[in-house]
Design an enzyme around this catalytic site. Structure first.
Site, PDB file in Angstrom:
ATOM      1  N   HIS A 128      51.328 134.609  14.717  1.00  0.00           N
ATOM      2  CA  HIS A 128      52.330 133.539  14.727  1.00  0.00           C
ATOM      3  C   HIS A 128      52.219 132.833  16.085  1.00  0.00           C
ATOM      4  O   HIS A 128      51.915 133.481  17.090  1.00  0.00           O
ATOM      5  CB  HIS A 128      53.704 134.187  14.563  1.00  0.00           C
ATOM      6  CG  HIS A 128      54.841 133.250  14.362  1.00  0.00           C
ATOM      7  ND1 HIS A 128      55.400 132.529  15.393  1.00  0.00           N
ATOM      8  CD2 HIS A 128      55.550 132.919  13.250  1.00  0.00           C
ATOM      9  CE1 HIS A 128      56.400 131.804  14.915  1.00  0.00           C
ATOM     10  NE2 HIS A 128      56.515 132.022  13.622  1.00  0.00           N
ATOM     11  N   ASP A 205      54.424 142.531  17.363  1.00  0.00           N
ATOM     12  CA  ASP A 205      55.312 141.534  16.771  1.00  0.00           C
ATOM     13  C   ASP A 205      55.768 142.090  15.419  1.00  0.00           C
ATOM     14  O   ASP A 205      55.003 142.100  14.458  1.00  0.00           O
ATOM     15  CB  ASP A 205      54.549 140.212  16.617  1.00  0.00           C
ATOM     16  CG  ASP A 205      55.347 139.166  15.842  1.00  0.00           C
ATOM     17  OD1 ASP A 205      56.456 139.480  15.360  1.00  0.00           O
ATOM     18  OD2 ASP A 205      54.837 138.036  15.712  1.00  0.00           O
ATOM     19  N   GLN A 208      58.133 140.666  10.788  1.00  0.00           N
ATOM     20  CA  GLN A 208      58.039 140.798   9.331  1.00  0.00           C
ATOM     21  C   GLN A 208      57.980 142.255   8.886  1.00  0.00           C
ATOM     22  O   GLN A 208      57.785 142.526   7.693  1.00  0.00           O
ATOM     23  CB  GLN A 208      56.805 140.042   8.798  1.00  0.00           C
ATOM     24  CG  GLN A 208      56.812 138.555   9.060  1.00  0.00           C
ATOM     25  CD  GLN A 208      57.898 137.809   8.292  1.00  0.00           C
ATOM     26  OE1 GLN A 208      58.474 138.315   7.331  1.00  0.00           O
ATOM     27  NE2 GLN A 208      58.191 136.591   8.732  1.00  0.00           N
ATOM     28  N   LYS A 231      65.837 137.282  10.460  1.00  0.00           N
ATOM     29  CA  LYS A 231      64.974 137.660   9.327  1.00  0.00           C
ATOM     30  C   LYS A 231      65.371 139.004   8.733  1.00  0.00           C
ATOM     31  O   LYS A 231      64.752 139.483   7.793  1.00  0.00           O
ATOM     32  CB  LYS A 231      63.511 137.675   9.770  1.00  0.00           C
ATOM     33  CG  LYS A 231      63.000 136.286  10.086  1.00  0.00           C
ATOM     34  CD  LYS A 231      61.569 136.249  10.542  1.00  0.00           C
ATOM     35  CE  LYS A 231      61.182 134.814  10.857  1.00  0.00           C
ATOM     36  NZ  LYS A 231      59.842 134.706  11.457  1.00  0.00           N
ATOM     37  N   CYS A 374      53.638 128.321  11.062  1.00  0.00           N
ATOM     38  CA  CYS A 374      53.465 128.711  12.471  1.00  0.00           C
ATOM     39  C   CYS A 374      52.228 129.580  12.675  1.00  0.00           C
ATOM     40  O   CYS A 374      52.178 130.396  13.591  1.00  0.00           O
ATOM     41  CB  CYS A 374      54.702 129.420  13.027  1.00  0.00           C
ATOM     42  SG  CYS A 374      56.160 128.392  13.019  1.00  0.00           S
TER      43      CYS A 374
HETATM   44  C1  PLP Z   1      59.351 134.378  12.505  1.00  0.00           C
HETATM   45  C2  PLP Z   1      58.263 135.027  13.222  1.00  0.00           C
HETATM   46  C3  PLP Z   1      58.157 134.926  14.605  1.00  0.00           C
HETATM   47  C4  PLP Z   1      59.099 134.115  15.448  1.00  0.00           C
HETATM   48  O1  PLP Z   1      60.423 134.420  15.235  1.00  0.00           O
HETATM   49  P1  PLP Z   1      61.549 133.500  15.926  1.00  0.00           P
HETATM   50  O2  PLP Z   1      62.798 133.982  15.298  1.00  0.00           O
HETATM   51  O3  PLP Z   1      61.234 132.082  15.559  1.00  0.00           O
HETATM   52  O4  PLP Z   1      61.480 133.735  17.372  1.00  0.00           O
HETATM   53  C5  PLP Z   1      57.130 135.581  15.218  1.00  0.00           C
HETATM   54  N1  PLP Z   1      56.246 136.306  14.514  1.00  0.00           N
HETATM   55  C6  PLP Z   1      56.317 136.424  13.183  1.00  0.00           C
HETATM   56  C7  PLP Z   1      55.307 137.257  12.466  1.00  0.00           C
HETATM   57  C8  PLP Z   1      57.316 135.781  12.484  1.00  0.00           C
HETATM   58  O5  PLP Z   1      57.372 135.889  11.160  1.00  0.00           O
END
Ligand code: PLP
Length: 420
Positions: A128, A205, A208, A231, A374
């Site tokens: 991302h 990260d 998800q 999320k 993104c």
């Molecule tokens: C949504 C997402 C982000 C960024 O999250 P924010 O809430 O916009 O800071 C980073 N990595 C992954 C894999 C995402 O799905």
């Protein structure tokens, strides 16, 4: 034909999400954009409302009863998040606005101060932008070099290439746990172990993964992990950074101001203990408390149960999409019982622009995402400008998948007739 004898998870929780019970363009809403943000259950909405109706006050001042109450609830939410991801200490959870801010915190507090010209940051082509751009900024400032792990033929992370790129020069590995576009689940514990053998630090990260499956930071053994509240059933404006305590202890503050200080004179300051050292200014108090409520909500259902139900949905979704001709799906195929990937389908229809698909599906009440999600560099690697993505959560149903598939079929037919 099998007849369901037990109610699905979705039928049990559906009433908790009032937003899902509405019509869009005259059709009942099908919300399949959960990878962008999830919907919020009543318990979370109520936690936010209760905070403002009953508790609203600034935290960590302790001058009166309301402030004490707000502080207890705010710090209680930190305990909940710590327990949810199995951190060893509450001091390892830093509240941020979102995952993006958490990545930047590590970039500015740790990476800028540690990396030298020629040091290497290892990341991947499926990241991302939030786990890519901060490292590009660090590289510009420090002279560090970024290397990218590519994809296998099945469009999963190429672990062999990862191993070959790892070296003593690697100082940081920054990788996504579950790709928001490919849906693949990366073996983060193995990735971390290999990185540590070379002396590199690891940031995961988990945007998800934390909302969808059990995540245990001790089992992964990563140095940092980031996630966003919005999320995982919580409001926007709140996310968190997990970091190993000794590492956070050694990192300087990222932002300066109130809340993060010990003593301040006109020309110097000392900083507060963890985790407050990294929480300058008045935090998103109600949102953090609501994140605590979201963690309670998810824990009450059980992350293993959520994951298992999403696997069922994944199997069904891919079964229903299989008969489509001219539909290119990205990422690994799930097993017949839906294992091995996240409950999302990213795709393109031949000769059709993804951005034309989403509005027509919206016309049928189906909310999906189109664009680059993104992950522009990943789309470049895939050789496409964008894609359409249907991403599911535990409140979605097979019936919704059926309606999505019917709407997709008629949308494709509509365009084919136009082209003829
Ligand atoms: C949504 C997402 C982000 C960024 O999250 P924010 O809430 O916009 O800071 C980073 N990595 C992954 C894999 C995402 O799905």
């Amino acid at each position: 034909m099998t007849i369901a004898t037990t109610p699905t998870l979705a039928t049990q929780v559906r009433a908790d999400f009032p937003i899902l019970n509405q019509d869009i363009n005259g059709q009942s809403l099908i919300y399949f954009d959960n990878a962008a943000t999830s919907q919020k259950p009543l318990s979370v909405i109520n936690a936010l409302e209760d905070y403002y109706q009953q508790v609203n006050s600034n935290v960590h001042r302790g001058a009166h009863s309301l402030s004490t109450k707000a502080t207890e609830k705010f710090e209680g939410a930190r305990d909940k998040v710590a327990q949810f991801i199995n951190a060893t200490s509450r001091n390892e959870i830093v509240f941020t606005r979102n995952a993006t801010e958490a990545v930047n915190l590590v970039a500015y507090s740790w990476a800028i101060n540690h990396l030298k010209p020629g040091d290497e940051i290892l990341t991947s082509v499926m990241e991302h932008h939030s786990n890519l751009v901060p490292w590009q900024m660090v590289a510009q400032k420090t002279g560090a070099i970024i290397k990218h792990v590519g994809l296998t033929a099945e469009q999963t992370l190429d672990l062999e290439q990862y191993k070959s790129l790892l070296s003593e020069k690697t100082k940081l590995v920054a990788l996504v746990h579950v790709s928001n576009t490919l849906g693949c689940i990366n073996p983060v514990a193995e990735i971390t172990k290999l990185a540590h053998e070379k002396g590199a630090k690891v940031l995961i990260d988990a945007c998800q993964s934390v909302p969808h499956l059990p995540v245990d930071v001790q089992a992964i053994n990563c140095d940092w992990l980031v996630a966003s509240g919005h999320k995982m059933c919580a409001p926007t404006g709140i996310g968190f950074l997990y970091g190993k305590e000794d590492l956070l202890e050694a990192m300087p503050p990222f932002l300066g101001g109130g809340e993060m200080i010990g003593e301040v004179s006109l020309d110097s300051f000392t900083y507060a203990e963890l985790p407050h050292k990294f929480e300058a200014g008045t935090p998103a108090i109600g949102e953090a408390i609501a994140l605590g409520a979201a963690v309670d909500y998810l824990s009450n259902i059980g992350m293993a149960k959520i994951h298992a139900y999403e696997e069922e949905l994944t199997a069904y979704l891919f079964q229903q999409l299989e008969p489509f001709e001219n539909l290119n799906l990205y990422g690994p195929k799930p097993t017949s019982d839906g294992k091995g990937r996240a409950a999302l389908a990213t795709f393109n229809v031949e000769n059709l622009h993804a951005n034309d698909l989403a509005p027509l599906l919206d016309y049928e009440g189906v909310a999906i995402r189109s664009g680059h999600h993104c992950t522009q560099p990943l789309h470049t690697v895939l050789g496409v400008a964008g894609s359409a993505r249907a991403s599911l959560y535990f409140y979605n149903t097979r019936e919704e998948i059926d309606r999505f598939v019917i709407a997709l079929k008629s949308t494709i037919e509509f365009f084919q007739e136009m082209l003829e």
